[in-house]
Structure formats: structure tokens, C-alpha cells
Motif scaffolding. Structure first.
Motif, mmCIF file in Angstrom:
data_model
loop_
_atom_site.group_PDB
_atom_site.id
_atom_site.type_symbol
_atom_site.label_atom_id
_atom_site.label_comp_id
_atom_site.label_asym_id
_atom_site.label_seq_id
_atom_site.Cartn_x
_atom_site.Cartn_y
_atom_site.Cartn_z
ATOM 1 N N PRO A 63 0.891 -1.217 0.257
ATOM 2 C CA PRO A 63 -0.265 -0.102 -0.075
ATOM 3 C C PRO A 63 0.918 1.324 0.063
ATOM 4 C CG PRO A 63 -0.847 -1.395 1.683
ATOM 5 C CD PRO A 63 0.354 -2.351 0.978
ATOM 6 N N ARG A 64 1.780 1.247 0.918
ATOM 7 C CA ARG A 64 2.438 2.743 0.777
ATOM 8 C C ARG A 64 3.204 3.010 -0.620
ATOM 9 N NH1 ARG A 64 6.629 4.202 5.431
ATOM 10 N NH2 ARG A 64 7.593 5.937 4.477
ATOM 11 N N ARG A 65 3.795 1.833 -1.307
ATOM 12 C CA ARG A 65 4.360 2.174 -2.605
ATOM 13 C C ARG A 65 3.480 2.595 -3.598
ATOM 14 N NH1 ARG A 65 9.116 -2.090 -3.826
ATOM 15 N NH2 ARG A 65 10.706 -1.308 -2.255
ATOM 16 N N ALA A 66 2.219 1.986 -3.294
ATOM 17 C CA ALA A 66 0.829 2.331 -4.360
ATOM 18 C C ALA A 66 0.641 3.670 -4.095
ATOM 19 C CB ALA A 66 -0.090 1.035 -4.254
ATOM 20 N N LEU A 67 0.308 4.182 -2.833
ATOM 21 C CA LEU A 67 0.025 5.530 -2.567
ATOM 22 C C LEU A 67 1.033 6.425 -2.988
ATOM 23 C CD1 LEU A 67 -2.424 6.670 -1.177
ATOM 24 C CD2 LEU A 67 -0.707 7.063 0.861
ATOM 25 N N GLU A 68 2.366 6.313 -2.670
ATOM 26 C CA GLU A 68 3.623 7.121 -3.119
ATOM 27 C C GLU A 68 3.493 7.140 -4.661
ATOM 28 O OE1 GLU A 68 6.738 5.598 -0.866
ATOM 29 O OE2 GLU A 68 6.177 6.874 0.942
ATOM 30 N N ALA A 77 -4.042 0.516 5.967
ATOM 31 C CA ALA A 77 -2.701 -0.438 6.487
ATOM 32 C C ALA A 77 -2.798 -0.311 8.036
ATOM 33 C CB ALA A 77 -1.735 0.460 5.805
ATOM 34 N N PRO A 78 -2.037 -1.130 8.605
ATOM 35 C CA PRO A 78 -1.557 -1.052 10.028
ATOM 36 C C PRO A 78 -1.353 0.163 10.472
ATOM 37 C CG PRO A 78 -0.797 -3.046 8.814
ATOM 38 C CD PRO A 78 -1.327 -2.125 7.606
ATOM 39 N N ALA A 79 -1.770 0.425 11.793
ATOM 40 C CA ALA A 79 -1.464 1.792 12.498
ATOM 41 C C ALA A 79 -0.148 2.139 12.498
ATOM 42 C CB ALA A 79 -2.328 1.681 13.637
ATOM 43 N N GLN A 80 0.853 1.153 12.511
ATOM 44 C CA GLN A 80 1.980 1.645 12.870
ATOM 45 C C GLN A 80 2.867 2.124 11.707
ATOM 46 O OE1 GLN A 80 0.756 -1.432 13.376
ATOM 47 N NE2 GLN A 80 2.101 -2.947 12.916
ATOM 48 N N ALA A 81 2.648 1.949 10.621
ATOM 49 C CA ALA A 81 3.307 2.554 9.353
ATOM 50 C C ALA A 81 2.405 3.480 8.536
ATOM 51 C CB ALA A 81 3.692 1.516 8.491
ATOM 52 N N VAL A 82 3.322 4.738 8.395
ATOM 53 C CA VAL A 82 2.534 5.788 7.826
ATOM 54 C C VAL A 82 3.432 6.331 6.680
ATOM 55 C CG1 VAL A 82 1.567 8.222 8.142
ATOM 56 C CG2 VAL A 82 1.293 6.361 9.814
ATOM 57 N N PRO A 83 2.982 6.509 5.663
ATOM 58 C CA PRO A 83 3.806 7.126 4.553
ATOM 59 C C PRO A 83 3.788 8.807 5.023
ATOM 60 C CG PRO A 83 2.023 6.069 3.373
ATOM 61 C CD PRO A 83 1.743 5.742 4.854
ATOM 62 N N PRO A 84 5.171 9.241 4.609
ATOM 63 C CA PRO A 84 5.464 10.575 4.993
ATOM 64 C C PRO A 84 4.377 11.676 4.590
ATOM 65 C CG PRO A 84 7.143 9.840 3.866
ATOM 66 C CD PRO A 84 6.144 8.626 4.103
ATOM 67 N N ALA A 85 3.969 11.558 3.339
ATOM 68 C CA ALA A 85 3.110 12.530 2.627
ATOM 69 C C ALA A 85 1.711 12.341 2.773
ATOM 70 C CB ALA A 85 3.419 12.701 1.106
ATOM 71 N N LEU A 100 -6.052 -0.182 12.415
ATOM 72 C CA LEU A 100 -5.960 0.360 11.043
ATOM 73 C C LEU A 100 -5.884 1.652 10.744
ATOM 74 C CD1 LEU A 100 -7.841 -2.380 8.870
ATOM 75 C CD2 LEU A 100 -5.655 -2.594 9.739
ATOM 76 N N ARG A 101 -5.218 2.109 9.937
ATOM 77 C CA ARG A 101 -5.382 3.623 9.515
ATOM 78 C C ARG A 101 -5.919 3.593 7.893
ATOM 79 N NH1 ARG A 101 -1.477 6.136 13.133
ATOM 80 N NH2 ARG A 101 -2.677 6.102 15.033
ATOM 81 N N VAL A 102 -6.470 4.677 7.561
ATOM 82 C CA VAL A 102 -6.737 4.924 6.334
ATOM 83 C C VAL A 102 -5.654 5.926 5.798
ATOM 84 C CG1 VAL A 102 -8.469 6.106 4.447
ATOM 85 C CG2 VAL A 102 -9.396 4.521 6.509
ATOM 86 N N TRP A 103 -4.782 5.872 4.745
ATOM 87 C CA TRP A 103 -3.862 6.670 4.160
ATOM 88 C C TRP A 103 -4.461 7.161 2.869
ATOM 89 C CZ3 TRP A 103 0.655 2.813 3.773
ATOM 90 C CH2 TRP A 103 1.057 2.446 4.895
ATOM 91 N N LEU A 104 -4.693 8.718 2.715
ATOM 92 C CA LEU A 104 -4.943 9.378 1.643
ATOM 93 C C LEU A 104 -4.010 10.273 0.912
ATOM 94 C CD1 LEU A 104 -8.506 10.793 3.364
ATOM 95 C CD2 LEU A 104 -8.086 9.229 1.608
#
Length: 155
Positions: A63-68, A77-85, A100-104
């Protein structure tokens, strides 16, 4: 004569399938793990139902790479990892995965087509704890089908 032409044109236009997208579309990342995939599908359908945002589901093993990379607009994604942007919202808990967290993508919040989405995401933890969603987790149905059923059962 002109009236007949315009009437025929309108009938023909109404009969042709529409290919234009008039509503907001949101690319939702779907992870490979079945319970997280179910949560991602359910969240996408929940946003469609409550905010009018049509989901386009995209496989997102990372998910992180797909979002970035801009392949998805939203990832779960799990709450512990968050992409910087990323803009982060709490999503609640999925049994067996914890919080879980939602990354936008940050630009999603600036788009007026997604104005209602933030309010709906605020209710996501309650939805992921709802009896309908918990039944979907125990279901033998495919994640996408079980997610649709959970949203239909949601208050």
C-alpha cells in the motif's frame, strides 16, 4: 423536419451506453490478505453509499508504494506504518489485525468532489465494528461480495 432530427438524435443518445464519468472516482488499494482486502472493499463501498464516491479497486500488495507512486488514492494499512506524505485517518480495528489507518493522498482533501468523504471516514471505525461487517469477516463469501453485503446491512 428539424424536430424529427433532434428527436431521433435524443433517442439515439439515450440508447447508447454512457462512457463519461460524471461522479467522483476514488482508487482504493486492495491488499492481498483476505481480511484486509474485505476491509478495503467494505470501506470503498461504504464511501460510495454514504458520500457518493465511486470506488475503483486496485490491487495493492504494498500500500505505501502504491500510494506514493500515485496508483491509489486511498489505502488501508496497520496503524504503525505511515507514509510521510499521506493524510491519515483512524479506520478502527479488524479482528486479527489490530488498529488500522486510512492513508489518503494529500490532494484528495482539496478536491471538492470528495468533500463528504472526510465525514464518512470519521464514521469508519463504527462501521468496521458493526455486526454486519463482523458477519462478513466470518462469511465464506469472496471478500468483495461479503463487503457489499456488509455495507447493505450497515445502518
Amino acid at each position: 423536419m428539424r424536430l424529427v432530427f433532434w428527436a431521433a438524435a435524443l433517442v439515439l443518445a439515450a440508447a447508447l451506453p454512457g462512457h463519461a464519468c460524471f461522479g467522483a472516482r476514488l482508487r482504493v488499494g486492495v491488499p492481498p490478505e483476505p481480511r484486509l482486502a474485505l476491509a478495503a472493499y467494505a470501506l470503498g463501498y461504504y464511501l460510495e453509499e454514504k458520500a457518493g464516491v465511486a470506488p475503483d479497486f486496485v490491487e495493492a500488495p504494498e500500500p505505501r508504494r502504491a500510494l506514493e507512486a500515485g496508483h491509489v488514492d486511498l489505502a488501508l494499512a496497520p496503524a504503525q506504518a505511515v507514509p510521510p506524505a499521506a493524510v491519515v485517518r483512524d479506520a478502527g480495528e479488524v479482528p486479527g489485525h489490530g488498529p488500522l489507518r486510512v492513508w489518503l493522498r494529500p490532494d484528495i482533501g482539496e478536491d471538492l468532489r470528495f468533500a463528504l468523504m472526510d465525514r464518512v471516514l470519521g464514521r469508519a471505525p463504527g462501521f468496521l465494528a458493526s455486526p454486519g461487517f463482523l458477519r462478513a469477516l466470518e462469511s465464506d463469501a469472496a471478500p468483495r461480495k461479503a463487503a457489499r453485503r456488509a455495507v447493505l446491512d450497515a445502518p
